[in-house]
Design a protein around this motif. Sequence first.
Motif, short mmCIF file in Angstrom:
data_model
loop_
_atom_site.label_atom_id
_atom_site.label_comp_id
_atom_site.label_asym_id
_atom_site.label_seq_id
_atom_site.Cartn_x
_atom_site.Cartn_y
_atom_site.Cartn_z
N THR A 1 14.19 75.49 47.05
CA THR A 1 13.86 74.47 46.06
C THR A 1 13.02 75.11 44.97
N SER A 2 13.19 74.60 43.76
CA SER A 2 12.33 75.14 42.72
C SER A 2 11.80 74.01 41.85
N GLY A 3 10.62 74.26 41.31
CA GLY A 3 10.02 73.29 40.41
C GLY A 3 10.40 73.66 38.99
N HIS A 4 10.61 72.66 38.17
CA HIS A 4 10.95 72.95 36.77
C HIS A 4 10.42 71.84 35.89
N LEU A 5 10.72 71.94 34.62
CA LEU A 5 10.06 71.11 33.63
C LEU A 5 11.05 70.18 32.94
N LEU A 6 10.61 68.96 32.66
CA LEU A 6 11.36 68.10 31.75
C LEU A 6 10.74 68.20 30.36
N GLY A 7 9.43 68.14 30.31
CA GLY A 7 8.73 68.46 29.06
C GLY A 7 8.30 67.29 28.21
N ALA A 8 8.62 66.05 28.64
CA ALA A 8 8.28 64.89 27.81
C ALA A 8 6.76 64.77 27.62
N THR A 9 6.01 64.95 28.71
CA THR A 9 4.56 64.81 28.61
C THR A 9 3.95 65.94 27.80
N LEU A 10 4.42 67.16 28.04
CA LEU A 10 3.92 68.31 27.29
C LEU A 10 4.11 68.07 25.79
N ALA A 11 5.30 67.63 25.41
CA ALA A 11 5.58 67.37 23.99
C ALA A 11 4.69 66.25 23.47
N ALA A 12 4.52 65.20 24.29
CA ALA A 12 3.73 64.05 23.84
C ALA A 12 2.27 64.44 23.62
N VAL A 13 1.73 65.28 24.52
CA VAL A 13 0.32 65.67 24.39
C VAL A 13 0.13 66.58 23.18
N LEU A 14 1.07 67.51 22.97
CA LEU A 14 0.88 68.50 21.91
C LEU A 14 1.31 68.00 20.54
N LEU A 15 2.24 67.05 20.49
CA LEU A 15 2.80 66.65 19.19
C LEU A 15 2.50 65.21 18.83
N GLY A 16 2.01 64.42 19.77
CA GLY A 16 1.85 62.99 19.52
C GLY A 16 3.14 62.28 19.91
N PRO A 17 3.07 60.97 20.15
CA PRO A 17 4.19 60.27 20.77
C PRO A 17 5.46 60.22 19.90
N TRP A 18 5.32 59.96 18.59
CA TRP A 18 6.54 59.76 17.80
C TRP A 18 7.30 61.06 17.61
N ALA A 19 6.56 62.12 17.28
CA ALA A 19 7.22 63.42 17.12
C ALA A 19 7.82 63.87 18.45
N ALA A 20 7.12 63.61 19.56
CA ALA A 20 7.62 64.01 20.88
C ALA A 20 8.91 63.25 21.21
N MET A 21 8.95 61.98 20.79
CA MET A 21 10.15 61.18 21.03
C MET A 21 11.35 61.79 20.30
N VAL A 22 11.12 62.23 19.06
CA VAL A 22 12.21 62.85 18.29
C VAL A 22 12.63 64.17 18.95
N VAL A 23 11.65 64.96 19.38
CA VAL A 23 11.97 66.24 20.03
C VAL A 23 12.77 66.01 21.31
N MET A 24 12.32 65.07 22.15
CA MET A 24 13.04 64.81 23.40
C MET A 24 14.42 64.21 23.14
N THR A 25 14.53 63.41 22.07
CA THR A 25 15.84 62.87 21.69
C THR A 25 16.81 64.02 21.38
N ALA A 26 16.31 65.01 20.63
CA ALA A 26 17.17 66.16 20.30
C ALA A 26 17.55 66.90 21.58
#
Lengths: 338, 263
Positions: free
Chosen positions: A92-117
Amino acid sequence: MSGTAVGSSLAAIGRIAGGVGPTGGPQPMHIPDGFLSVPVSVVFWIVAVVVIGYALRRVSRELDERRVPLLAVLAAVIFAGQMLNFSVTGGTSGHLLGATLAAVLLGPWAAMVVMTAVVSIQALVFQDGGILVLGANLFNMAIVGVLVGYGVYQLVSRALGNRRWAVPVSGFVAAWLSIVVAALACALELALSGTSPANIAVPAMGGIHALIGIGEGLITAGALVFVLAARPDLVAPTAKATAGQKALWIGGAALAVVLAVLSPLASAHPDGLEWVAEQQGFLEAARDPLYSIIPDYVFPGISNEALATIVAGVVGTLIVAAAAYLVAQGVRRRATQQ
Amino acid sequence: MADVLDPYRPRASLIHRADPRVKVVVAVMSILITAALPLGAWPSYVLLLAAALALSVAAQLGVGFTLKRGLIAVPFALAALPLVFSTPGDVLASLRIGPLALDASLAGVERFASVLVKSYISVQFAILLTATTRFTDMLAAMRALRIPRLLVVIFSLMWRYLFLFAHEAKTLRIARDSRSADVGPKSGGSVAWRARVTGGMVGNLFVRGYERSERVYQAMLARGYDGDIRTFALRPLASSEYAALAGAVVILALLGLLGILFG
C-alpha cells in the motif's frame, strides 16, 4: 496502521478500490462514467458549474493577471505531486490529492480553479474519472475538498495560535478531514444513483478514506513545513481574514459537519435514499406506459430478449467487420498509389 | 511534446482528421446515451460497444487498444458489488460468513453487470476521443463549446508544464529511491518519517512551480502580455461536417431510444 492483518487487507482494498491510474497513484475517489445516474450527474454538473463559475469570477476580479500562469503551473504541480507516493506497508502506498495543500497556499477560490483544472484534465485526457460524472467529481474534489480543507485549516490554526507546530498540525487535520468528507459526498452520490446501497457505501468509503486520509494529511503537513522553511511568504498569515473569508471558512467547516452528520443518517435509513433513487429513475418509469402501447416487443420484429441480444451481437460484428474491411481497402489503395 | 503520458496516438485516419468539435460532441453524446440506457438493455449495450469498436478500427487503433485501456474503470466496480446482494429477486446463491448471510439475486447480478458494462462502454468512447484528438485541438473544441476562456487558457498552460513537472516528480523520486536503497517497509525510518519526506518533495515541487510561474509571467510580459487572452477565431464548420455531426447524433439518438423503449 499497525499489524500485518490490517496492512494486507488495506493493501487488497487499495489494489481493488484504488484503480491505479496512468498517473501512477491509486485514485479511489474518481468516479468513472456509468456509476452515477443521469439525473444525479446533471444535478452535480449544475452545482459544479455555478460554484466554479463563481470561483473563476472571483479569481479574475481579485487577482492580477500574473495569476494565470501561476494557477496553470501549480495545476501541473498538483498533478505531478499526485505521482509522488510513499510506501505504507504490504504494497500500500500513501499519496496526495492536493485540495487542502492548494487551498492553504493559494486561498479557496484559486485552489478551486487549480483543482478544477487537475480533475478535468485527469478525466478528459487520462480517463481518471468519467466525463458525464465530471460534475460530481469536481464537486467532491474541487469544491468539497477545497472548502473543507480551507475551512478546517483556518479553524484549527486559529485555535492553535502562534505555536511552531500549528501549521503542520492544522494541515494534517484539514487534509485528513477534506479527504474523508469528499469520500462521504462520493458515497452519497453513489447511493442516490442506486449504484451502491447507502448502508454499505457510506461506511466503506468513509472507512477506506479515513486510512487514505492519513497519508494525505502527512504529505500535506510535510509539504507545508517545507514551504514554510523555503518560502515563508507563501504560507499566508492567517491574521488578515476579511469578513467574506471568515464566512467562507466557517462555511467550509459547516459543510464538513453537515456531510458528516448526513452520511450516518443516510446510512441508518438506506430506504430513504433508495426511495429517492427510485424516484430519480424516471427513465425506467417512463418505459412502463410505452410497454403497454407496444406489448410483447423486445426488439423490432423479435419478441425474445435473448434472441434480440444475439441479433444485436451479429449486427455489431458485421459493423466492426465492415469498418475493418473499409480501412484495409483504404490502406491498400494508398499503398498501391505510392 | 510527445511523451509516454500523452494518450494521443497519431494515425492517418479519417477519425483523426475529423473536426475536434464534432468528435467532442459525438463522444459526450455517446457517453450520455450509454448512461441513459436502462439496466439490462443488453442488445443496446452490444450495439454501442460494436459502434465504439468499429470506430477504433476505423481510427486504425486496432480493437485491442481501446479494449485493454478500457479496463481502467473496472476496479471501481467494487463500489457497485453490494448490488448483487442488496437487490431483491430470485436467490442465485447464498454466502455465509459467520453470522452474516448474503443472498445473491439474479436481478442483483444483472444490475451489477449492467453498471460494469455501461461504464466500460463509456470509457471506450472517452479513449477514442483522446487517442484521436490532439490536446490543442481539444482546447479549440472547448472554446467553441463556450467553456470559460480563463479556464481554457489555464488548461493549455497546464498542459504545457504538465510533462515538465511529471518529469521533475520522477527525478525527485529517483533521487529519493537512490538515497534510501529500497523503499520497502523496512527502510528509511517510520511511516510518518517517509510521509514527511514525500511531503517535503511535494513542497519542493510546489516552490519550484511557484518560482517557475514567476519566470513564465516575466517571459509573457516580455512578449507583450497585457492580461488579455487573445485567441484565433475558429473556422466555421463546413456543411459536410454539420451533416456528419447530425448523422452521428441521429444514430445515437435512435440507439438510445431503442434501448429505452425495448430494453
